[in-house]
Design a protein around this motif. Sequence first.
Motif, PDB file in Angstrom:
ATOM      1  N   LYS A   6     -16.285  -6.154  -4.058  1.00 21.59           N
ATOM      2  CA  LYS A   6     -16.759  -4.903  -4.637  1.00 21.59           C
ATOM      3  C   LYS A   6     -15.852  -3.778  -4.168  1.00 21.59           C
ATOM      4  CE  LYS A   6     -20.717  -1.868  -4.915  1.00 21.59           C
ATOM      5  NZ  LYS A   6     -22.056  -1.583  -4.411  1.00 21.59           N
ATOM      6  N   VAL A   7     -15.331  -3.005  -5.109  1.00 21.91           N
ATOM      7  CA  VAL A   7     -14.475  -1.876  -4.773  1.00 21.91           C
ATOM      8  C   VAL A   7     -15.378  -0.710  -4.366  1.00 21.91           C
ATOM      9  CG1 VAL A   7     -12.766  -0.249  -5.615  1.00 21.91           C
ATOM     10  CG2 VAL A   7     -12.672  -2.632  -6.351  1.00 21.91           C
ATOM     11  N   ILE A   8     -15.177  -0.214  -3.145  1.00 23.56           N
ATOM     12  CA  ILE A   8     -15.988   0.889  -2.631  1.00 23.56           C
ATOM     13  C   ILE A   8     -15.372   2.226  -3.005  1.00 23.56           C
ATOM     14  CG2 ILE A   8     -16.885   1.962  -0.552  1.00 23.56           C
ATOM     15  CD1 ILE A   8     -16.906  -0.831   0.713  1.00 23.56           C
ATOM     16  N   SER A   9     -14.063   2.382  -2.771  1.00 18.58           N
ATOM     17  CA  SER A   9     -13.412   3.645  -3.088  1.00 18.58           C
ATOM     18  C   SER A   9     -11.961   3.415  -3.477  1.00 18.58           C
ATOM     19  CB  SER A   9     -13.481   4.607  -1.897  1.00 18.58           C
ATOM     20  OG  SER A   9     -12.711   4.105  -0.837  1.00 18.58           O
ATOM     21  N   THR A  10     -11.447   4.326  -4.301  1.00 18.56           N
ATOM     22  CA  THR A  10     -10.051   4.276  -4.743  1.00 18.56           C
ATOM     23  C   THR A  10      -9.453   5.665  -4.578  1.00 18.56           C
ATOM     24  OG1 THR A  10     -10.588   2.614  -6.394  1.00 18.56           O
ATOM     25  CG2 THR A  10      -8.530   3.785  -6.682  1.00 18.56           C
ATOM     26  N   LYS A  11      -8.218   5.707  -4.086  1.00 26.64           N
ATOM     27  CA  LYS A  11      -7.535   6.991  -3.921  1.00 26.64           C
ATOM     28  C   LYS A  11      -6.080   6.812  -4.300  1.00 26.64           C
ATOM     29  CE  LYS A  11      -6.537  10.553  -0.522  1.00 26.64           C
ATOM     30  NZ  LYS A  11      -6.614  10.921   0.886  1.00 26.64           N
ATOM     31  N   ARG A  12      -5.573   7.716  -5.126  1.00 26.88           N
ATOM     32  CA  ARG A  12      -4.155   7.714  -5.492  1.00 26.88           C
ATOM     33  C   ARG A  12      -3.357   8.319  -4.361  1.00 26.88           C
ATOM     34  NH1 ARG A  12      -1.933   6.105  -9.480  1.00 26.88           N
ATOM     35  NH2 ARG A  12      -2.358   6.153 -11.659  1.00 26.88           N
ATOM     36  N   LEU A  13      -2.186   7.754  -4.128  1.00 26.70           N
ATOM     37  CA  LEU A  13      -1.297   8.259  -3.090  1.00 26.70           C
ATOM     38  C   LEU A  13       0.012   8.699  -3.730  1.00 26.70           C
ATOM     39  CD1 LEU A  13      -1.856   5.452  -0.462  1.00 26.70           C
ATOM     40  CD2 LEU A  13      -2.905   7.697  -0.486  1.00 26.70           C
ATOM     41  N   HIS A  14       0.645   9.680  -3.142  1.00 23.70           N
ATOM     42  CA  HIS A  14       1.941  10.165  -3.636  1.00 23.70           C
ATOM     43  C   HIS A  14       2.934  10.079  -2.483  1.00 23.70           C
ATOM     44  CE1 HIS A  14       0.026  11.535  -7.289  1.00 23.70           C
ATOM     45  NE2 HIS A  14      -0.916  12.084  -6.544  1.00 23.70           N
ATOM     46  N   THR A  15       3.426   8.881  -2.246  1.00 30.50           N
ATOM     47  CA  THR A  15       4.367   8.665  -1.155  1.00 30.50           C
ATOM     48  C   THR A  15       5.750   8.395  -1.717  1.00 30.50           C
ATOM     49  OG1 THR A  15       3.947   6.295  -1.096  1.00 30.50           O
ATOM     50  CG2 THR A  15       2.557   7.675   0.299  1.00 30.50           C
ATOM     51  N   SER A  16       6.737   8.373  -0.834  1.00 25.35           N
ATOM     52  CA  SER A  16       8.093   8.027  -1.255  1.00 25.35           C
ATOM     53  C   SER A  16       8.372   6.590  -0.832  1.00 25.35           C
ATOM     54  CB  SER A  16       9.099   8.988  -0.621  1.00 25.35           C
ATOM     55  OG  SER A  16       8.999   8.933   0.776  1.00 25.35           O
ATOM     56  N   TYR A  17       9.535   6.089  -1.175  1.00 26.28           N
ATOM     57  CA  TYR A  17       9.905   4.707  -0.878  1.00 26.28           C
ATOM     58  C   TYR A  17      10.305   4.581   0.588  1.00 26.28           C
ATOM     59  CZ  TYR A  17       9.831   4.016  -5.897  1.00 26.28           C
ATOM     60  OH  TYR A  17       9.446   3.936  -7.202  1.00 26.28           O
TER      61      TYR A  17
ATOM     62  N   LEU B 211       3.712   3.544  -1.528  1.00 25.21           N
ATOM     63  CA  LEU B 211       2.283   3.329  -1.700  1.00 25.21           C
ATOM     64  C   LEU B 211       1.805   4.105  -2.916  1.00 25.21           C
ATOM     65  CD1 LEU B 211       1.131   3.700   2.000  1.00 25.21           C
ATOM     66  CD2 LEU B 211       1.941   1.678   0.826  1.00 25.21           C
ATOM     67  N   VAL B 212       1.085   3.436  -3.798  1.00 25.20           N
ATOM     68  CA  VAL B 212       0.611   4.048  -5.034  1.00 25.20           C
ATOM     69  C   VAL B 212      -0.884   4.367  -4.933  1.00 25.20           C
ATOM     70  CG1 VAL B 212       0.358   3.742  -7.522  1.00 25.20           C
ATOM     71  CG2 VAL B 212       2.344   2.803  -6.356  1.00 25.20           C
ATOM     72  N   LYS B 213      -1.674   3.403  -4.483  1.00 20.78           N
ATOM     73  CA  LYS B 213      -3.119   3.573  -4.367  1.00 20.78           C
ATOM     74  C   LYS B 213      -3.603   2.907  -3.089  1.00 20.78           C
ATOM     75  CE  LYS B 213      -4.372   3.232  -9.254  1.00 20.78           C
ATOM     76  NZ  LYS B 213      -5.086   2.389 -10.210  1.00 20.78           N
ATOM     77  N   VAL B 214      -4.737   3.349  -2.616  1.00 17.58           N
ATOM     78  CA  VAL B 214      -5.425   2.682  -1.523  1.00 17.58           C
ATOM     79  C   VAL B 214      -6.862   2.448  -1.984  1.00 17.58           C
ATOM     80  CG1 VAL B 214      -6.033   4.840  -0.346  1.00 17.58           C
ATOM     81  CG2 VAL B 214      -5.972   2.716   0.946  1.00 17.58           C
ATOM     82  N   GLU B 215      -7.352   1.232  -1.767  1.00 15.96           N
ATOM     83  CA  GLU B 215      -8.724   0.897  -2.138  1.00 15.96           C
ATOM     84  C   GLU B 215      -9.416   0.245  -0.973  1.00 15.96           C
ATOM     85  OE1 GLU B 215      -9.208  -1.296  -5.754  1.00 15.96           O
ATOM     86  OE2 GLU B 215      -8.712   0.455  -6.958  1.00 15.96           O
ATOM     87  N   ARG B 216     -10.631   0.674  -0.774  1.00 14.97           N
ATOM     88  CA  ARG B 216     -11.480   0.040   0.223  1.00 14.97           C
ATOM     89  C   ARG B 216     -12.390  -0.908  -0.548  1.00 14.97           C
ATOM     90  NH1 ARG B 216     -12.372   1.803   5.184  1.00 14.97           N
ATOM     91  NH2 ARG B 216     -14.626   1.710   4.954  1.00 14.97           N
TER      92      ARG B 216
ATOM     93  N   THR C 284      -9.235  -2.682   3.694  1.00 12.75           N
ATOM     94  CA  THR C 284      -8.418  -1.701   2.987  1.00 12.75           C
ATOM     95  C   THR C 284      -7.184  -2.399   2.441  1.00 12.75           C
ATOM     96  OG1 THR C 284      -9.184   0.005   4.492  1.00 12.75           O
ATOM     97  CG2 THR C 284      -7.233   0.502   3.194  1.00 12.75           C
ATOM     98  N   TYR C 285      -6.901  -2.162   1.152  1.00  9.25           N
ATOM     99  CA  TYR C 285      -5.737  -2.742   0.487  1.00  9.25           C
ATOM    100  C   TYR C 285      -4.924  -1.621  -0.147  1.00  9.25           C
ATOM    101  CZ  TYR C 285      -6.957  -7.618   1.064  1.00  9.25           C
ATOM    102  OH  TYR C 285      -7.191  -8.844   1.598  1.00  9.25           O
ATOM    103  N   TYR C 286      -3.585  -1.783  -0.084  1.00 12.21           N
ATOM    104  CA  TYR C 286      -2.657  -0.838  -0.701  1.00 12.21           C
ATOM    105  C   TYR C 286      -2.087  -1.454  -1.968  1.00 12.21           C
ATOM    106  CZ  TYR C 286      -2.204   2.144   3.479  1.00 12.21           C
ATOM    107  OH  TYR C 286      -2.425   2.997   4.510  1.00 12.21           O
ATOM    108  N   GLN C 287      -1.888  -0.596  -2.971  1.00  9.64           N
ATOM    109  CA  GLN C 287      -1.074  -0.997  -4.114  1.00  9.64           C
ATOM    110  C   GLN C 287       0.303  -0.419  -3.859  1.00  9.64           C
ATOM    111  OE1 GLN C 287      -1.883   0.658  -8.028  1.00  9.64           O
ATOM    112  NE2 GLN C 287      -1.267  -1.275  -8.967  1.00  9.64           N
ATOM    113  N   VAL C 288       1.315  -1.287  -3.869  1.00  9.03           N
ATOM    114  CA  VAL C 288       2.679  -0.852  -3.580  1.00  9.03           C
ATOM    115  C   VAL C 288       3.546  -1.047  -4.825  1.00  9.03           C
ATOM    116  CG1 VAL C 288       2.542  -1.267  -1.107  1.00  9.03           C
ATOM    117  CG2 VAL C 288       3.262  -3.103  -2.598  1.00  9.03           C
ATOM    118  N   LYS C 289       4.633  -0.249  -4.890  1.00 10.03           N
ATOM    119  CA  LYS C 289       5.529  -0.294  -6.043  1.00 10.03           C
ATOM    120  C   LYS C 289       6.958  -0.198  -5.540  1.00 10.03           C
ATOM    121  CE  LYS C 289       6.387   2.207 -10.347  1.00 10.03           C
ATOM    122  NZ  LYS C 289       5.978   3.356 -11.160  1.00 10.03           N
ATOM    123  N   ASP C 290       7.850  -1.039  -6.092  1.00  7.31           N
ATOM    124  CA  ASP C 290       9.256  -0.957  -5.713  1.00  7.31           C
ATOM    125  C   ASP C 290      10.022  -0.152  -6.756  1.00  7.31           C
ATOM    126  OD1 ASP C 290       9.458  -2.690  -7.835  1.00  7.31           O
ATOM    127  OD2 ASP C 290      10.482  -4.274  -6.742  1.00  7.31           O
ATOM    128  N   HIS C 291      11.332  -0.001  -6.550  1.00  8.98           N
ATOM    129  CA  HIS C 291      12.150   0.797  -7.465  1.00  8.98           C
ATOM    130  C   HIS C 291      12.195   0.198  -8.870  1.00  8.98           C
ATOM    131  CE1 HIS C 291      13.730   3.854  -4.772  1.00  8.98           C
ATOM    132  NE2 HIS C 291      13.888   2.921  -3.834  1.00  8.98           N
TER     133      HIS C 291
END
Length: 175
Positions: free
Chosen positions: A94-105, A138-143, A152-159
């Motif tokens: 069950k996804v408790i919370s979702t938050k968008r992140l604005h990080t760099s590589y 890091l794109v998103k973090v979800e608990r 806690t899981y991160y959604q990550v994105k490469d170039h």
Amino acid sequence: MTWINEYFREIKQNYGTMEKYITQLLDFSQAKQEKLRSMYLVSTDGKDTTYPAPQEPAPAPTAPDNTKTSEEPTIPAPIPEQAVNPQHKTNKVKVISTKRLHTSYKYHLKGHKQWFKDAKLKKSLGHTPRHSHTKWRLVKVERIKINHKTLTYYQVKDHAGHLAWLAKANAIKIK
């Protein structure tokens, strides 16, 4: 166009062929497929002939039953229960919370850790490479809650734009 390639790649990876995908997942039997082909497709031989209709076997003739039988109600056979393995329980995610992140590589991933295509952890992408110099952001973090444990899981994105979900502990900040 890349989404369709990804779709076909998933089908090939999980089912092997499109034919198996159609019959297994979509529950579209061979007889239904043949009927649909005969209704809508024509041959490519230049003559535009239609596909032959599926041959249904003719019912076998039965002899009339002249013997009288008592009208007893028929009791259907009990439906066997599916064997359930008590040791193998499905995880409730069950996804408790979702938050968008604005990080760099600025992140590397720990080697040989499991990563997923979705946050519900149902579609595994395999494992992270043992040694990689790729920088991720890091794109998103979800608990999420799995069997009463909050993780806690991160959604990550490469170039290149590849996305993956992995545990928070497996992303390392390098700068």
